[in-house]
Design a protein around this motif. Sequence first.
Motif, PDB file in Angstrom:
ATOM      1  N   MET A   1      12.220   4.017   1.767  1.00 26.82           N
ATOM      2  CA  MET A   1      11.219   3.478   2.336  1.00 26.82           C
ATOM      3  C   MET A   1      11.205   4.084   3.879  1.00 26.82           C
ATOM      4  O   MET A   1      10.170   4.358   4.306  1.00 26.82           O
ATOM      5  CB  MET A   1      11.332   2.099   2.513  1.00 26.82           C
ATOM      6  N   LEU A   2      12.284   4.601   4.316  1.00 25.33           N
ATOM      7  CA  LEU A   2      12.529   5.288   5.491  1.00 25.33           C
ATOM      8  C   LEU A   2      11.427   6.665   5.611  1.00 25.33           C
ATOM      9  O   LEU A   2      10.658   6.872   6.492  1.00 25.33           O
ATOM     10  CB  LEU A   2      13.619   5.342   5.895  1.00 25.33           C
ATOM     11  N   LEU A   3      11.702   7.229   4.229  1.00 25.84           N
ATOM     12  CA  LEU A   3      11.085   8.464   4.049  1.00 25.84           C
ATOM     13  C   LEU A   3       9.487   8.318   4.060  1.00 25.84           C
ATOM     14  O   LEU A   3       8.682   9.014   4.603  1.00 25.84           O
ATOM     15  CB  LEU A   3      11.643   9.411   3.144  1.00 25.84           C
ATOM     16  N   CYS A   4       9.300   7.402   3.323  1.00 24.62           N
ATOM     17  CA  CYS A   4       7.927   6.989   2.879  1.00 24.62           C
ATOM     18  C   CYS A   4       7.090   6.611   4.527  1.00 24.62           C
ATOM     19  O   CYS A   4       6.022   7.134   4.580  1.00 24.62           O
ATOM     20  CB  CYS A   4       7.627   5.781   2.187  1.00 24.62           C
ATOM     21  N   SER A   5       7.851   5.842   5.183  1.00 25.23           N
ATOM     22  CA  SER A   5       7.384   5.556   6.377  1.00 25.23           C
ATOM     23  C   SER A   5       6.964   6.482   7.482  1.00 25.23           C
ATOM     24  O   SER A   5       5.936   6.863   7.953  1.00 25.23           O
ATOM     25  CB  SER A   5       8.129   4.352   7.156  1.00 25.23           C
ATOM     26  N   ILE A  31      -1.039   8.938   1.563  1.00 24.21           N
ATOM     27  CA  ILE A  31      -0.738   7.711   2.253  1.00 24.21           C
ATOM     28  C   ILE A  31      -0.749   6.615   1.389  1.00 24.21           C
ATOM     29  O   ILE A  31      -0.023   5.842   1.218  1.00 24.21           O
ATOM     30  CB  ILE A  31      -1.761   7.544   3.768  1.00 24.21           C
ATOM     31  N   GLY A  32      -1.703   6.719   0.413  1.00 25.46           N
ATOM     32  CA  GLY A  32      -1.980   5.565  -0.567  1.00 25.46           C
ATOM     33  C   GLY A  32      -0.791   5.636  -1.618  1.00 25.46           C
ATOM     34  O   GLY A  32      -0.175   4.572  -1.875  1.00 25.46           O
ATOM     35  N   ALA A  33      -0.223   6.744  -1.846  1.00 25.67           N
ATOM     36  CA  ALA A  33       1.114   6.849  -2.700  1.00 25.67           C
ATOM     37  C   ALA A  33       2.170   6.511  -2.057  1.00 25.67           C
ATOM     38  O   ALA A  33       2.849   5.647  -2.681  1.00 25.67           O
ATOM     39  CB  ALA A  33       1.043   8.360  -3.319  1.00 25.67           C
ATOM     40  N   CYS A  34       2.326   6.843  -0.762  1.00 24.53           N
ATOM     41  CA  CYS A  34       3.625   6.294  -0.005  1.00 24.53           C
ATOM     42  C   CYS A  34       3.556   4.879   0.027  1.00 24.53           C
ATOM     43  O   CYS A  34       4.611   4.033   0.171  1.00 24.53           O
ATOM     44  CB  CYS A  34       3.799   6.966   1.026  1.00 24.53           C
ATOM     45  N   SER A  35       2.477   4.438   0.322  1.00 25.36           N
ATOM     46  CA  SER A  35       2.222   3.008   0.403  1.00 25.36           C
ATOM     47  C   SER A  35       2.543   2.213  -0.922  1.00 25.36           C
ATOM     48  O   SER A  35       3.455   1.351  -0.894  1.00 25.36           O
ATOM     49  CB  SER A  35       0.654   2.499   0.892  1.00 25.36           C
ATOM     50  N   GLY A  36       2.189   2.849  -1.866  1.00 28.69           N
ATOM     51  CA  GLY A  36       2.474   2.086  -3.234  1.00 28.69           C
ATOM     52  C   GLY A  36       4.005   2.040  -3.470  1.00 28.69           C
ATOM     53  O   GLY A  36       4.721   1.306  -4.057  1.00 28.69           O
ATOM     54  N   ILE A  37       4.648   3.226  -3.206  1.00 31.42           N
ATOM     55  CA  ILE A  37       6.059   3.571  -3.428  1.00 31.42           C
ATOM     56  C   ILE A  37       6.787   2.515  -2.487  1.00 31.42           C
ATOM     57  O   ILE A  37       7.935   2.013  -2.796  1.00 31.42           O
ATOM     58  CB  ILE A  37       6.569   4.983  -3.167  1.00 31.42           C
ATOM     59  N   CYS A  38       6.226   2.297  -1.264  1.00 29.51           N
ATOM     60  CA  CYS A  38       7.070   1.269  -0.322  1.00 29.51           C
ATOM     61  C   CYS A  38       6.903  -0.095  -0.622  1.00 29.51           C
ATOM     62  O   CYS A  38       7.985  -0.842  -0.266  1.00 29.51           O
ATOM     63  CB  CYS A  38       6.518   1.502   1.025  1.00 29.51           C
ATOM     64  N   TYR A  39       5.898  -0.593  -1.255  1.00 29.47           N
ATOM     65  CA  TYR A  39       5.505  -2.011  -1.508  1.00 29.47           C
ATOM     66  C   TYR A  39       6.849  -2.542  -2.543  1.00 29.47           C
ATOM     67  O   TYR A  39       7.284  -3.370  -2.022  1.00 29.47           O
ATOM     68  CB  TYR A  39       4.394  -2.029  -2.166  1.00 29.47           C
ATOM     69  N   GLY A  40       7.092  -2.000  -3.595  1.00 27.17           N
ATOM     70  CA  GLY A  40       8.184  -2.573  -4.562  1.00 27.17           C
ATOM     71  C   GLY A  40       9.444  -2.722  -3.758  1.00 27.17           C
ATOM     72  O   GLY A  40      10.038  -4.135  -3.776  1.00 27.17           O
ATOM     73  N   PRO A  41      10.085  -1.760  -3.182  1.00 25.13           N
ATOM     74  CA  PRO A  41      11.327  -1.980  -2.631  1.00 25.13           C
ATOM     75  C   PRO A  41      11.309  -2.853  -1.392  1.00 25.13           C
ATOM     76  O   PRO A  41      12.183  -3.635  -1.195  1.00 25.13           O
ATOM     77  CB  PRO A  41      11.744  -0.548  -2.158  1.00 25.13           C
TER      78      PRO A  41
END
Length: 125
Positions: A1-5, A31-41
């Motif tokens: 999540m840190l990397l995605c942010s 940005i959309g892909a990273c937001s989706g990746i961050c949401y689950g965790p």
Amino acid sequence: MLLCSLIIIVVGVLSGLSARPWQLFLCRAVIGACSGICYGPAVAYSAEIPTIKFRAFGLSAGGLGWTIGIAMCSALAFFTIGPLGWRGYLIVTGSIFLPFLIVMLVARESPRYELQVGKVDEAQK
């Protein structure tokens, strides 16, 4: 999540500086892909950290966070698009993740992760 942010912050600023439509599209897609990746965790993390008594509140706060975020984006659009233009708006909205990044640097690991790496005492706290 840190990397995605971190990616969301950098690419959000880059999207405001994009010169061609394909660059803007690519930045927004990242940005959309990273937001989706961050949401689950983020949801899993908000379910693991609170005690059972406050777990429902922690999970509900995620939905509340999305609602507040959408309202903030609307307010930011109202106040920034006029003086700064759409590029300024994209830079400002990309920078909003900066406090989240700082929180992630000081937040504790999830109890599940601590159990997996053998930190049983810290996981039970």
